[in-house]
Design a protein around this motif. Structure first.
Motif, PDB file in Angstrom:
ATOM      1  N   SER A 135       0.814  -1.205   0.169  1.00 40.87           N
ATOM      2  CA  SER A 135       0.074   0.210  -0.124  1.00 40.87           C
ATOM      3  C   SER A 135       0.980   1.188   0.223  1.00 40.87           C
ATOM      4  O   SER A 135       0.602   2.328  -0.580  1.00 40.87           O
ATOM      5  CB  SER A 135      -1.041   0.145   1.153  1.00 40.87           C
ATOM      6  OG  SER A 135      -0.657  -0.027   2.317  1.00 40.87           O
ATOM      7  N   GLY A 136       1.954   1.223   0.809  1.00 42.47           N
ATOM      8  CA  GLY A 136       2.757   2.500   0.899  1.00 42.47           C
ATOM      9  C   GLY A 136       3.736   2.668  -0.677  1.00 42.47           C
ATOM     10  O   GLY A 136       3.554   3.856  -1.211  1.00 42.47           O
ATOM     11  N   LEU A 137       3.902   1.524  -1.353  1.00 40.44           N
ATOM     12  CA  LEU A 137       4.589   1.589  -2.645  1.00 40.44           C
ATOM     13  C   LEU A 137       3.435   2.265  -3.645  1.00 40.44           C
ATOM     14  O   LEU A 137       3.627   3.038  -4.438  1.00 40.44           O
ATOM     15  CB  LEU A 137       4.985   0.330  -2.964  1.00 40.44           C
ATOM     16  CG  LEU A 137       6.258  -0.255  -2.431  1.00 40.44           C
ATOM     17  CD1 LEU A 137       6.563  -1.820  -2.856  1.00 40.44           C
ATOM     18  CD2 LEU A 137       7.383   0.917  -2.707  1.00 40.44           C
ATOM     19  N   LEU A 138       2.455   1.641  -3.469  1.00 45.98           N
ATOM     20  CA  LEU A 138       1.199   1.894  -4.486  1.00 45.98           C
ATOM     21  C   LEU A 138       0.797   3.620  -4.342  1.00 45.98           C
ATOM     22  O   LEU A 138       0.578   4.170  -5.314  1.00 45.98           O
ATOM     23  CB  LEU A 138       0.043   1.227  -4.247  1.00 45.98           C
ATOM     24  CG  LEU A 138       0.231  -0.199  -4.939  1.00 45.98           C
ATOM     25  CD1 LEU A 138      -0.657  -1.252  -4.469  1.00 45.98           C
ATOM     26  CD2 LEU A 138       0.176  -0.173  -6.396  1.00 45.98           C
ATOM     27  N   ILE A 139       0.564   3.880  -3.010  1.00 44.82           N
ATOM     28  CA  ILE A 139       0.560   5.342  -2.561  1.00 44.82           C
ATOM     29  C   ILE A 139       1.378   6.220  -3.543  1.00 44.82           C
ATOM     30  O   ILE A 139       0.757   7.337  -3.978  1.00 44.82           O
ATOM     31  CB  ILE A 139       0.095   5.678  -1.213  1.00 44.82           C
ATOM     32  CG1 ILE A 139      -1.341   4.793  -0.784  1.00 44.82           C
ATOM     33  CG2 ILE A 139       0.031   7.317  -1.040  1.00 44.82           C
ATOM     34  CD1 ILE A 139      -1.271   4.969   0.615  1.00 44.82           C
ATOM     35  N   ILE A 172      -1.448   8.410 -11.515  1.00 42.94           N
ATOM     36  CA  ILE A 172      -2.297   7.558 -11.641  1.00 42.94           C
ATOM     37  C   ILE A 172      -3.714   7.748 -11.370  1.00 42.94           C
ATOM     38  O   ILE A 172      -4.074   7.921 -10.153  1.00 42.94           O
ATOM     39  CB  ILE A 172      -1.995   5.978 -11.137  1.00 42.94           C
ATOM     40  CG1 ILE A 172      -0.535   5.587 -11.834  1.00 42.94           C
ATOM     41  CG2 ILE A 172      -2.957   5.070 -11.509  1.00 42.94           C
ATOM     42  CD1 ILE A 172      -0.148   4.352 -11.027  1.00 42.94           C
ATOM     43  N   GLU A 173      -4.656   8.270 -12.256  1.00 40.13           N
ATOM     44  CA  GLU A 173      -6.004   8.675 -11.712  1.00 40.13           C
ATOM     45  C   GLU A 173      -7.028   8.644 -12.939  1.00 40.13           C
ATOM     46  O   GLU A 173      -6.409   8.433 -14.064  1.00 40.13           O
ATOM     47  CB  GLU A 173      -5.897  10.088 -11.341  1.00 40.13           C
ATOM     48  CG  GLU A 173      -5.447  11.219 -12.432  1.00 40.13           C
ATOM     49  CD  GLU A 173      -5.125  12.642 -11.949  1.00 40.13           C
ATOM     50  OE1 GLU A 173      -5.240  13.387 -12.619  1.00 40.13           O
ATOM     51  OE2 GLU A 173      -5.312  12.845 -10.629  1.00 40.13           O
ATOM     52  N   SER A 186      -7.597  -3.297   1.624  1.00 42.63           N
ATOM     53  CA  SER A 186      -8.729  -2.640   0.700  1.00 42.63           C
ATOM     54  C   SER A 186      -7.774  -1.309  -0.146  1.00 42.63           C
ATOM     55  O   SER A 186      -8.327  -1.375  -1.182  1.00 42.63           O
ATOM     56  CB  SER A 186      -9.729  -1.827   1.703  1.00 42.63           C
ATOM     57  OG  SER A 186     -10.327  -2.775   2.388  1.00 42.63           O
ATOM     58  N   ILE A 187      -6.826  -0.858   0.623  1.00 47.39           N
ATOM     59  CA  ILE A 187      -5.991   0.256  -0.335  1.00 47.39           C
ATOM     60  C   ILE A 187      -5.457  -0.494  -1.693  1.00 47.39           C
ATOM     61  O   ILE A 187      -5.344   0.283  -2.496  1.00 47.39           O
ATOM     62  CB  ILE A 187      -5.041   0.749   0.723  1.00 47.39           C
ATOM     63  CG1 ILE A 187      -5.789   1.818   1.805  1.00 47.39           C
ATOM     64  CG2 ILE A 187      -4.029   1.730  -0.046  1.00 47.39           C
ATOM     65  CD1 ILE A 187      -4.942   2.327   3.074  1.00 47.39           C
ATOM     66  N   VAL A 188      -4.887  -1.552  -1.204  1.00 43.96           N
ATOM     67  CA  VAL A 188      -3.994  -2.164  -2.255  1.00 43.96           C
ATOM     68  C   VAL A 188      -5.072  -2.774  -3.356  1.00 43.96           C
ATOM     69  O   VAL A 188      -4.724  -2.370  -4.445  1.00 43.96           O
ATOM     70  CB  VAL A 188      -3.282  -3.488  -1.674  1.00 43.96           C
ATOM     71  CG1 VAL A 188      -2.898  -4.416  -2.868  1.00 43.96           C
ATOM     72  CG2 VAL A 188      -2.185  -2.959  -0.925  1.00 43.96           C
TER      73      VAL A 188
END
Length: 263
Positions: free
Chosen positions: A51-55, A63-64, A118-120
């Protein structure tokens, strides 16, 4: 060329994190590790790092999902939370027995772990994957609904590990609800200008239906009434989602968005 480079970059990011997600979940660690705290410790470590890497990548690589239309009032999303309460409602309406002794430590640890999960799941299979698919189908006027459906099917496939831990009837019901979850989150991501909304919907669904529900109640999920109740709730929610989806597609473009940018 710039768009192709961006597309390739997102494809690589998605492939790496989706592969990591598949690998972790299809290794039956829960069956191998008897101590619940040890298993949850491994799980929260894995998903915490991801999750840290993805954020970080989400912000660094922009990425949006483009939201050109004005969004409808966020209060229209509240009825979608009904599906998040499906399991607790079943337990209350059908007089399911609560467990005699709740393991509070496990419940809190599991709930905290599921926030990272959930974040991932949301960044990989909603933000990243749907934005990637919408670029691939950019010339198709149905690109949004196609992208949502493909993302939901992929996420459902990723959850087929459910058959490892549940009877096939229970697993199928879970997979149906998982499919709808990504449809719901995909809609929220495309038509609402906030990355927090899909994650909140995702986390609420996971926490209430699976973490809290499973820790508090003894439920025979193989009973027909269980499947029927969940499918009825899901069908009603689908009808409502279709209605507000139509409302969203009828909204006007934002003042600073030019229609030709959709070309």
């Amino acid at each position: 060329m710039a768009m192709k480079k961006h597309l390739k970059q997102n494809l690589i990011i998605f492939a790496v994190f989706a592969a990591a997600y598949f690998l972790f979940n299809y290794i039956p660690l829960k069956l191998w590790i008897e101590n619940e705290f040890v298993f949850l410790g491994i799980k929260i470590g894995f998903y915490g790092i991801l999750s840290g890497l993805l954020i970080w990548l989400k912000h660094k690589c922009h990425i949006e999902i483009e939201v050109p239309e004005k969004q409808i009032n966020v209060l229209w999303l509240l009825p979608l939370l009904i599906i998040c309460f499906a399991h607790p409602l079943y337990a209350l309406l059908f007089n399911q027995h609560m467990v005699e002794e709740v393991e509070v430590g496990v419940l809190v640890f599991d709930a905290a772990t599921d926030i990272f999960v959930s974040i991932v799941e949301d960044i990989v299979f909603v933000d990243l994957y749907i934005s990637l698919l919408m670029e691939l189908f950019h010339n198709n006027k149905y690109k949004r609904i196609i992208s949502i459906m493909i993302a939901a099917m992929t996420f459902t496939l990723a959850h087929c590990y459910t058959f490892i831990y549940f009877e096939w009837r229970e697993a199928i019901v879970i997979l149906i609800t998982v499919f709808f979850l990504i449809v719901e989150c995909g809609y929220a991501a495309i038509y609402f200008d906030s990355p927090i909304i899909p994650i909140v919907l995702h986390a609420a669904f996971n926490e209430l239906n699976f973490v809290i529900f499973e820790q508090l109640f003894h439920v025979d999920e193989s009973k027909p009434q269980y499947s029927i109740f969940l499918l009825v709730v899901l069908a009603l929610t689908c009808c409502y989602l279709a209605a507000i989806y139509k409302m969203s597609t009828l909204q006007k473009f934002k003042p600073d968005f030019h229609e030709e940018e959709l070309e």
